[in-house]
Design a protein around this motif. Structure first.
Motif, mmCIF file in Angstrom:
data_model
loop_
_atom_site.group_PDB
_atom_site.id
_atom_site.type_symbol
_atom_site.label_atom_id
_atom_site.label_comp_id
_atom_site.label_asym_id
_atom_site.label_seq_id
_atom_site.Cartn_x
_atom_site.Cartn_y
_atom_site.Cartn_z
ATOM 1 N N SER A 326 0.841 -1.193 0.000
ATOM 2 C CA SER A 326 0.000 0.000 0.000
ATOM 3 C C SER A 326 0.871 1.237 0.000
ATOM 4 O O SER A 326 2.046 1.196 0.380
ATOM 5 C CB SER A 326 -0.915 0.014 1.226
ATOM 6 O OG SER A 326 -0.125 0.108 2.419
ATOM 7 N N SER A 328 0.327 5.769 0.698
ATOM 8 C CA SER A 328 -0.559 6.876 1.075
ATOM 9 C C SER A 328 -0.013 8.167 0.488
ATOM 10 O O SER A 328 1.203 8.317 0.305
ATOM 11 C CB SER A 328 -0.657 7.000 2.597
ATOM 12 O OG SER A 328 -1.198 5.835 3.160
ATOM 13 N N GLN A 374 -5.203 6.382 0.949
ATOM 14 C CA GLN A 374 -4.381 5.183 0.767
ATOM 15 C C GLN A 374 -4.925 4.322 -0.370
ATOM 16 O O GLN A 374 -6.131 4.159 -0.525
ATOM 17 C CB GLN A 374 -4.359 4.353 2.054
ATOM 18 C CG GLN A 374 -3.458 3.117 1.969
ATOM 19 C CD GLN A 374 -3.462 2.325 3.259
ATOM 20 O OE1 GLN A 374 -4.374 1.545 3.518
ATOM 21 N NE2 GLN A 374 -2.450 2.547 4.088
#
Length: 619
Positions: A326, A328, A374
């Protein structure tokens, strides 16, 4: 600082149109009164018109191949080379060859009554699943170290900088490769940073990085990075004049770096007391901790005994590792997520494979999710279909994993257009410290063994076939310099490639895989495939000359040993020839450890004569 991005187009547009329309061009800024430019080189009206026309053919973030028979593509190529410092005087054969290729291809098109072809999506997409040439912008991100210093000094007008890295990696190498990397203001045409380099006789892992700051009087322009890649596939001297150049182009546009990045998979396997993989994996972000240790991948090589990911029966049809993580951003992510995603595995020995590619208005919802600022991805191993040609191409290689994405973000308010965010993960450790780039562990694909029945010299003067060792802490073998070592581990597997039968003038006859280490008489370890007839190798008796090297299909089980403590590379005598153990084999997966450096004179000698003047002028 939030940079101006291009307007996000309506979602009803087709994917290619959507991405091709991300940049709006305008006329170049006027030149200064002294005939120069007000702050940096400016693209001419003609060059700007050509780039506008090319922009209608290509999608941002995706490599495209140009056709020199197209007058537009030819002009774009020549203009970029000139901006990069190349001239007919400095590179006479390069310019001659490009001109002749253009004239020849254009004449064919005219004779056939065929219109000039448009730029085509690179073979990296069309040939997914097979080894191919890779020419791409590996990184593009904000580089605001200078801005941070300015802010620390209390300066209000902090400069904004960018960096971009272009990589060319060609199967079997090239005669010559030129890369021109540029940063410029898309609206005005001000080129504020250019870096161009040319490499000869290599082309297997060539990269050029450009970095620069937006001129302080430029306001808040949209910055664009462009990479132009021109190369000639390696050819014989006789065929040099018939080898046509290959040209790729790729562009990226103004982006935001992530504020947080995490790669969760691939990761290290959790092991039991016996050192075997338990089937579960570490969950911490691999890019936020010490990660020099390779993640080992085996195709029936060691399996749970040695590897983090494996296929226990044969070479698999697909890659066997998952990919999840992930990032952000300062801004919220457009939902559903949209952009371009490309996942490469690069073979430092030349070329590589595009494991996954996605371009479109919406990224695959089965793999991508958005939560406010995100964006996350979770690809199972099954998402990376490949054929045996691609997987076998990485035998005994520490491969570079490249995960690159370009995703849409929402604007920060005030009528500002939406920016875009980059995702950059790589296992190429030369990228450590590059802004916006996250470093993950290297991927080592293990292979390199001996045929069953190969006699191994024991410490007591006897012999034992390689498959008979059990690593029971009682087996000692002879190693280099008259020393002996305990056998501490064994591996076994199947070998899909033809193996090599190595014979010497002293009667040695050993069948080994192409990537098994052999120690030359001067003590240098090389992969067996690097041996040549006439090389001298270390033997039990001293040394011997290689008299024959022949490929041979082998359907039996192959084996290897580990003979040193603490993960150090070791040696043992196989069939009387000093060879490396499994750890040394792994060390040779790094290109720097298995390729002998060549002097400029040696490189020049390897080039076709028509390139000698160009080479001399670049020294």
């Amino acid at each position: 600082m939030i940079r101006n991005g291009a307007p996000w187009m309506t979602r009803c547009l087709a994917p290619v149109v959507l991405l091709a329309a991300l940049v709006a061009w305008s006329a170049p800024a006027p030149a200064a009164e002294d005939g120069g430019t007000s702050r940096a080189p400016v693209l001419s009206e003609a060059d700007m018109a050509d780039l506008r026309a090319l922009d209608a053919e290509v999608a941002i973030g995706v490599p495209h191949r140009l056709d020199l028979g197209n007058p537009l593509h030819y002009r774009v190529t020549m203009a970029a080379l000139r901006r990069g410092g190349e001239t007919p005087e400095r590179s006479p054969y390069l310019f001659q060859s490009l001109r002749e290729t253009h004239e020849r291809r254009a004449a064919r098109l005219e004779a056939a009554g065929t219109p000039a072809p448009q730029a085509t999506l690179a073979a990296v997409v069309a040939e997914t699943g097979t080894p191919q040439d890779l020419n791409f912008i590996a990184t593009f991100s904000e580089d605001n170290a200078a801005a941070a210093l300015a802010m620390a000094r209390g300066e209000d007008d902090a400069p904004v900088g960018y960096q971009a890295t272009g990589i060319s990696s060609v199967v079997n190498g090239t005669t010559t490769t030129s890369i021109v990397m540029e940063l410029y203001e898309a609206d005005s045409g001000h080129v504020y940073a250019t870096q161009s380099e040319t490499q000869y006789g290599q082309g297997t892992d060539f990269r050029v990085q450009v970095e620069g700051q937006v001129p302080p009087d430029a306001g808040s322009p949209t910055t664009r990075a462009q990479g132009l890649f021109v190369y000639y596939p390696k050819s014989s001297a006789a065929a040099a004049a018939d080898t046509e150049p290959v040209v790729y182009v790729q562009t990226f546009q103004d982006t935001l770096n992530p504020t947080q990045a995490c790669m969760e998979q691939p990761n290290y396997c959790v092991r039991n007391n016996a050192g075997q993989c338990t089937g579960s994996y570490e969950t911490s972000c691999t890019n936020t901790k010490a990660n020099e240790t390779p993640i080992k991948i085996c195709w029936y090589r060691g399996s749970q005994q040695e590897c983090d990911y494996w296929n226990s029966t044969s070479h698999p049809t697909d890659f066997v590792f998952p990919l999840s993580g992930s990032v952000s951003y300062p801004n919220t992510v457009v939902s559903p997520p949209a952009g371009v995603v490309t996942i490469y595995i690069q073979n430092p020995n030349g070329g590589g494979c595009n494991v996954y590619y996605k371009q479109g208005e919406v990224l695959d919802p089965q793999y991508w999710t958005v939560d406010d600022k995100q964006i996350s991805w979770n690809y199972p191993a099954a998402a990376f279909p490949n054929n045996r040609d691609c997987i076998q191409y990485y035998d005994a290689t520490t491969a570079y994993l490249w995960v690159t994405a370009y995703v849409a973000l929402n604007g920060s308010g005030g009528g500002e257009p939406p920016p875009f965010g980059t995702i950059n993960f790589t296992s190429d450790r030369s990228q450590i410290g590059v802004p916006g780039v996250s470093i993950v562990p290297p991927l080592t694909i293990l292979q390199g063994c001996l045929a069953a029945g190969t006699p191994i010299a024991l410490a007591d003067g006897g012999e034992r076939p390689v498959e008979a060792f059990t690593a029971n802490q009682q087996e000692r073998v002879k190693t280099a310099h008259g020393q002996t070592r305990l056998v501490r581990g064994t591996t076994q597997g199947r070998e899909p490639h033809p193996m090599l039968r190595i014979q010497t003038d002293a009667g040695h006859d050993v069948l080994m895989t192409r990537t098994h280490p052999v120690i030359l008489a001067e003590g240098v370890p090389v992969q067996a495939r690097a041996l040549r007839v006439g090389d001298r190798v270390t033997t039990l008796e001293g040394s011997a000359t290689v008299t024959a090297i022949a490929p041979e299909t082998y359907e039996g089980v192959v084996h290897n040993l580990t003979v040193e403590e603490g993960g150090r590379a070791g040696t043992f005598f196989a069939g009387g020839i000093l060879t490396g153990d499994a750890v040394m084999q792994q060390s040779l997966t790094t290109i720097a450890n298995r390729t002998l450096a060549r002097s400029p004179a040696q490189i020049r000698e390897s080039l076709p004569e028509v390139w000698h003047q160009d080479f001399d002028n670049h020294q």
